[in-house]
Design a protein around this motif. Structure first.
Motif, PDB file in Angstrom:
ATOM      1  N   LYS A  56      50.706  -4.233  37.861  1.00 30.63           N
ATOM      2  CA  LYS A  56      51.419  -4.808  36.990  1.00 30.63           C
ATOM      3  C   LYS A  56      51.844  -3.765  35.746  1.00 30.63           C
ATOM      4  N   ILE A  57      53.247  -3.370  35.905  1.00 31.42           N
ATOM      5  CA  ILE A  57      53.576  -2.454  34.735  1.00 31.42           C
ATOM      6  C   ILE A  57      54.470  -3.313  33.687  1.00 31.42           C
ATOM      7  N   ILE A  58      54.056  -3.487  32.561  1.00 28.03           N
ATOM      8  CA  ILE A  58      54.903  -3.898  31.614  1.00 28.03           C
ATOM      9  C   ILE A  58      55.213  -3.058  30.507  1.00 28.03           C
ATOM     10  N   LYS A  59      56.707  -2.695  30.223  1.00 27.57           N
ATOM     11  CA  LYS A  59      57.282  -1.988  29.608  1.00 27.57           C
ATOM     12  C   LYS A  59      58.038  -2.667  28.480  1.00 27.57           C
ATOM     13  N   GLY A  60      58.037  -2.313  27.181  1.00 28.70           N
ATOM     14  CA  GLY A  60      58.918  -2.741  26.186  1.00 28.70           C
ATOM     15  C   GLY A  60      58.466  -2.532  24.554  1.00 28.70           C
ATOM     16  N   LYS A  61      59.248  -3.256  23.843  1.00 23.12           N
ATOM     17  CA  LYS A  61      58.855  -3.335  22.422  1.00 23.12           C
ATOM     18  C   LYS A  61      57.854  -3.874  22.013  1.00 23.12           C
ATOM     19  N   ALA A  62      56.910  -3.476  20.994  1.00 26.61           N
ATOM     20  CA  ALA A  62      55.837  -4.340  20.562  1.00 26.61           C
ATOM     21  C   ALA A  62      56.144  -5.124  19.341  1.00 26.61           C
ATOM     22  N   PHE A  63      55.408  -6.376  19.210  1.00 24.15           N
ATOM     23  CA  PHE A  63      55.663  -7.058  17.960  1.00 24.15           C
ATOM     24  C   PHE A  63      54.157  -7.353  17.559  1.00 24.15           C
ATOM     25  N   VAL A  64      54.012  -6.714  16.254  1.00 24.92           N
ATOM     26  CA  VAL A  64      52.564  -6.812  15.970  1.00 24.92           C
ATOM     27  C   VAL A  64      52.209  -8.063  15.031  1.00 24.92           C
ATOM     28  N   VAL A  65      51.195  -8.625  15.233  1.00 23.09           N
ATOM     29  CA  VAL A  65      50.955  -9.852  14.250  1.00 23.09           C
ATOM     30  C   VAL A  65      49.090  -9.643  14.029  1.00 23.09           C
ATOM     31  N   GLY A  66      48.665 -10.250  13.160  1.00 22.91           N
ATOM     32  CA  GLY A  66      47.478  -9.985  12.690  1.00 22.91           C
ATOM     33  C   GLY A  66      46.234 -11.008  13.602  1.00 22.91           C
ATOM     34  N   ASN A  67      45.130 -11.261  12.806  1.00 23.98           N
ATOM     35  CA  ASN A  67      44.164 -12.055  13.274  1.00 23.98           C
ATOM     36  C   ASN A  67      44.463 -13.516  13.064  1.00 23.98           C
ATOM     37  N   ASP A  68      43.534 -14.428  13.769  1.00 20.73           N
ATOM     38  CA  ASP A  68      43.782 -15.844  13.594  1.00 20.73           C
ATOM     39  C   ASP A  68      45.121 -16.375  13.657  1.00 20.73           C
ATOM     40  N   ILE A  69      46.184 -16.029  14.683  1.00 20.95           N
ATOM     41  CA  ILE A  69      47.303 -16.603  14.693  1.00 20.95           C
ATOM     42  C   ILE A  69      47.062 -17.768  15.458  1.00 20.95           C
ATOM     43  N   ASP A  70      47.355 -18.958  15.014  1.00 16.41           N
ATOM     44  CA  ASP A  70      47.094 -20.316  15.467  1.00 16.41           C
ATOM     45  C   ASP A  70      48.152 -20.852  16.217  1.00 16.41           C
ATOM     46  N   THR A  71      48.041 -21.672  16.991  1.00 19.89           N
ATOM     47  CA  THR A  71      49.212 -22.434  17.877  1.00 19.89           C
ATOM     48  C   THR A  71      50.359 -22.830  17.037  1.00 19.89           C
TER      49      THR A  71
ATOM     50  N   SER B 220      58.635  -7.675  24.175  1.00 18.47           N
ATOM     51  CA  SER B 220      58.112  -8.017  25.335  1.00 18.47           C
ATOM     52  C   SER B 220      56.556  -8.004  25.238  1.00 18.47           C
ATOM     53  N   ILE B 221      55.957  -7.304  24.498  1.00 19.89           N
ATOM     54  CA  ILE B 221      54.588  -7.207  24.428  1.00 19.89           C
ATOM     55  C   ILE B 221      54.144  -7.794  22.781  1.00 19.89           C
ATOM     56  N   ILE B 222      53.317  -8.379  22.736  1.00 21.44           N
ATOM     57  CA  ILE B 222      52.676  -8.948  21.303  1.00 21.44           C
ATOM     58  C   ILE B 222      51.379  -8.235  21.386  1.00 21.44           C
ATOM     59  N   ILE B 223      51.166  -7.399  20.034  1.00 20.06           N
ATOM     60  CA  ILE B 223      49.994  -7.180  19.976  1.00 20.06           C
ATOM     61  C   ILE B 223      49.293  -7.925  18.743  1.00 20.06           C
ATOM     62  N   GLY B 224      48.173  -8.503  19.242  1.00 20.21           N
ATOM     63  CA  GLY B 224      47.487  -9.514  18.248  1.00 20.21           C
ATOM     64  C   GLY B 224      45.937  -8.890  17.938  1.00 20.21           C
ATOM     65  N   GLY B 225      45.424  -9.389  16.992  1.00 16.64           N
ATOM     66  CA  GLY B 225      43.712  -9.175  16.545  1.00 16.64           C
ATOM     67  C   GLY B 225      43.190 -10.154  17.221  1.00 16.64           C
ATOM     68  N   LYS B 226      42.001 -10.478  16.409  1.00 18.49           N
ATOM     69  CA  LYS B 226      41.068 -11.464  16.956  1.00 18.49           C
ATOM     70  C   LYS B 226      41.432 -12.973  17.212  1.00 18.49           C
ATOM     71  N   ASN B 227      40.910 -13.768  17.648  1.00 19.67           N
ATOM     72  CA  ASN B 227      41.084 -15.093  17.816  1.00 19.67           C
ATOM     73  C   ASN B 227      42.766 -15.789  18.064  1.00 19.67           C
ATOM     74  N   PHE B 228      43.312 -14.826  18.733  1.00 14.38           N
ATOM     75  CA  PHE B 228      44.766 -15.390  19.013  1.00 14.38           C
ATOM     76  C   PHE B 228      45.039 -16.469  19.594  1.00 14.38           C
ATOM     77  N   GLY B 229      45.578 -17.483  19.102  1.00 12.77           N
ATOM     78  CA  GLY B 229      45.838 -18.448  19.728  1.00 12.77           C
ATOM     79  C   GLY B 229      45.131 -19.828  19.300  1.00 12.77           C
ATOM     80  N   CYS B 230      44.221 -19.680  18.366  1.00 11.08           N
ATOM     81  CA  CYS B 230      43.293 -20.583  17.840  1.00 11.08           C
ATOM     82  C   CYS B 230      44.001 -21.843  17.473  1.00 11.08           C
TER      83      CYS B 230
ATOM     84  N   GLY C 292      57.951  -2.901  16.971  1.00 10.95           N
ATOM     85  CA  GLY C 292      59.133  -1.755  17.330  1.00 10.95           C
ATOM     86  C   GLY C 292      58.833  -0.746  18.060  1.00 10.95           C
ATOM     87  N   ASP C 293      57.526  -0.325  18.274  1.00 12.16           N
ATOM     88  CA  ASP C 293      56.829   0.831  18.833  1.00 12.16           C
ATOM     89  C   ASP C 293      57.077   0.411  20.611  1.00 12.16           C
ATOM     90  N   GLU C 294      57.508   1.489  21.156  1.00  8.83           N
ATOM     91  CA  GLU C 294      57.466   1.402  22.578  1.00  8.83           C
ATOM     92  C   GLU C 294      56.267   1.310  23.163  1.00  8.83           C
TER      93      GLU C 294
END
Length: 185
Positions: free
Chosen positions: A3-18, A73-83, A137-139
């Motif tokens: 599975k190859i996924i390419k695209g722009k990254a969107f960066v968030v931090g830790n503890d992103i809750d629902t 298309s790619i989300i970059i998160g820290g710890k506890n994503f989706g709490c 915005g990073d590829e």
């Protein structure tokens, strides 16, 4: 399965809750009606506060206000994503917005299960804190066979944890479709 996924990254931090992934006030739309469900994409990640967004104050949203799909298309998160709550709408909203994967150092168990079981989005786990190694915005490119994510903007690669059958389950459309496809039910 590769599975190859390419695209722009969107960066968030830790503890992103629902509730930050899809705020409760936007849960009024039908999940079945095509015209209504696209609003989940419009409001995906709209509750992330500026201090967790990886963006300067007043930064750009995940989905432009006049669009229903994100350019990321790619989300970059820290710890506890989706709490937070066990809201299945959270991974659904990310999928509707066009995101294909989240890469985080850790997940709330319920978000990980909902993402996979519903066939919504691939929850990759990283060994390293990638929030410090990516900018919005990073590829980026994820190679699911080699278990790496590459930041094409910086030229650096980082290892990901193996997922086993997770990618196949998401690609099948969820746990029940995967089980039916493999004669398990």
């Amino acid at each position: 399965m590769s599975k190859i996924i390419k695209g722009k990254a969107f960066v968030v931090g830790n503890d992103i809750d629902t509730d930050q992934i899809i705020p409760a006030e936007h849960l009024v739309y039908s999940l079945e009606d095509p015209e209504e469900k696209r609003f989940y994409g419009r409001y995906a990640l709209s509750g992330v506060p500026d201090d967790k967004s990886g963006l300067p104050q007043g930064g750009i949203p995940f989905t432009d206000p006049d669009k229903f799909e994100s350019e990321y298309s790619i989300i970059i998160g820290g710890k506890n994503f989706g709490c937070g709550s066990s809201r299945e709408h959270a991974p659904f909203a990310l999928q509707v917005a066009g995101a294909q994967a989240v890469v985080a150092t850790g997940y709330a168990r319920i978000f990980f299960r909902n993402a996979v079981d519903g066939g919504f989005i691939i929850p990759y786990e990283s060994h390293d804190d990638l929030v410090e190694n990516f900018s919005t915005g990073d590829e980026a490119e994820i190679d699911g066979e080699l278990n790496i994510i590459k930041n094409h903007t910086t030229g650096k690669s980082y290892p990901l944890k193996k997922l086993g059958d997770v990618v196949d389950i998401v690609d099948a459309g969820g746990i029940f479709k995967y089980a039916a496809k493999h004669g398990m039910i």
